[in-house]
Design an enzyme around this catalytic site. Sequence first.
Site, PDB file in Angstrom:
ATOM      1  N   TYR A  33       0.818  -1.013  -0.171  1.00 19.96           N
ATOM      2  CA  TYR A  33      -0.044   0.018  -0.116  1.00 19.96           C
ATOM      3  C   TYR A  33       0.923   1.269   0.021  1.00 19.96           C
ATOM      4  O   TYR A  33       2.167   1.192   0.363  1.00 19.96           O
ATOM      5  CB  TYR A  33      -0.882   0.056   1.238  1.00 19.96           C
ATOM      6  N   ARG A  52       8.040   4.091  -4.888  1.00 18.43           N
ATOM      7  CA  ARG A  52       8.201   3.181  -3.840  1.00 18.43           C
ATOM      8  C   ARG A  52       7.276   2.001  -4.111  1.00 18.43           C
ATOM      9  O   ARG A  52       7.444   0.844  -3.645  1.00 18.43           O
ATOM     10  CB  ARG A  52       8.150   3.738  -2.330  1.00 18.43           C
ATOM     11  N   LYS A 150       6.527  -1.870   1.768  1.00 16.77           N
ATOM     12  CA  LYS A 150       5.351  -1.404   2.358  1.00 16.77           C
ATOM     13  C   LYS A 150       4.121  -2.295   2.347  1.00 16.77           C
ATOM     14  O   LYS A 150       3.262  -2.163   1.449  1.00 16.77           O
ATOM     15  CB  LYS A 150       5.101  -0.035   1.832  1.00 16.77           C
ATOM     16  N   GLU A 182      12.133   1.957  14.389  1.00 20.52           N
ATOM     17  CA  GLU A 182      11.198   3.051  13.765  1.00 20.52           C
ATOM     18  C   GLU A 182       9.761   3.098  14.725  1.00 20.52           C
ATOM     19  O   GLU A 182       9.627   2.306  15.694  1.00 20.52           O
ATOM     20  CB  GLU A 182      10.826   2.828  12.401  1.00 20.52           C
ATOM     21  N   LEU A 206      11.199   1.061   7.094  1.00 18.45           N
ATOM     22  CA  LEU A 206      10.680   1.506   5.893  1.00 18.45           C
ATOM     23  C   LEU A 206      11.491   2.482   5.321  1.00 18.45           C
ATOM     24  O   LEU A 206      11.853   3.556   6.046  1.00 18.45           O
ATOM     25  CB  LEU A 206       9.194   1.994   6.318  1.00 18.45           C
TER      26      LEU A 206
END
Length: 286
Positions: A33, A52, A150, A182, A206
């Site tokens: 996504y 990406r 992702k 993260e 990410l």
Amino acid sequence: MTRTVYVNGTYLPETDAKISIFDRGFLMSDAVYEVTSVLDGKLIDFEGHAVRLQRSLDELDIKKPCTKDELLKIHRKLVVINQIEEGLVYLQVTRGSDGDRDFVFPSEDTPPTLVLFTQNKPGLADSPAARKGAKIISIDDIRWGRRDIKTVQLLYPSMGKMMAKKAGCDDAWMIENGYVTEGTSNNAYFVKGNTIVTRPLSNEILHGITRKAVLRMAKEAQMQIDERLFTIEEAREADEAFTTSASAFVMPVVEIDGIQLGNGIPGPIARRLREIYLEESRNTAI
């Protein structure tokens, strides 16, 4: 007002949107996504998100559902139809369905599923949360090892958000092998003096689109950047901290694990980076 959404080539009311119960995004989290912010009715950093997305699809060998230009047209049409001035466009691509459940990937001619919808978020840029600053907790990072892709495997990050909420905080930073990876939905930073410290890119985090833009802007503003592993103890002793994400831009952090940073209000570097990011993003939005 009922939103108009996009499902596999069709614009339709959200109440009429349907996909197969055998879709691998639903059964296997076999999907990726992207979320693109909208300011002043325009898309922020669409190119970065499109690049990406293609990388995520390539890493999982999921077929590309359409061209980048077609994706841009879909985004823009949904923004116009749903009258989004400030908000988000969510895009999801799954491996699709060949009519049953199986661990083995479906045949190569199985079309992917493409779904997009908007979220109206008035006040996205002038966020009260950004003026106040976020309080975070630290939690163990027990996710899979390819966080650079992702995917929609978001159960643990969602649980982390709930752990933070239960603790009276806003978010959680995850720790693996003694180092911060993260946030649950963002990249993490702390500031000591004039130096911004953040974890370097790898499979463990990410590759944030907002991260890339903010670090570039920080360098242009003559701020020092140190991309290295860091501990939560270092972050607790920092002058200030912040996170970056497509939906929250630059979010100051004012407390970590109950320890106040600086004087307990958003720090000057985080405030300045948010200001710079929003200004440039509005100027380059499409």
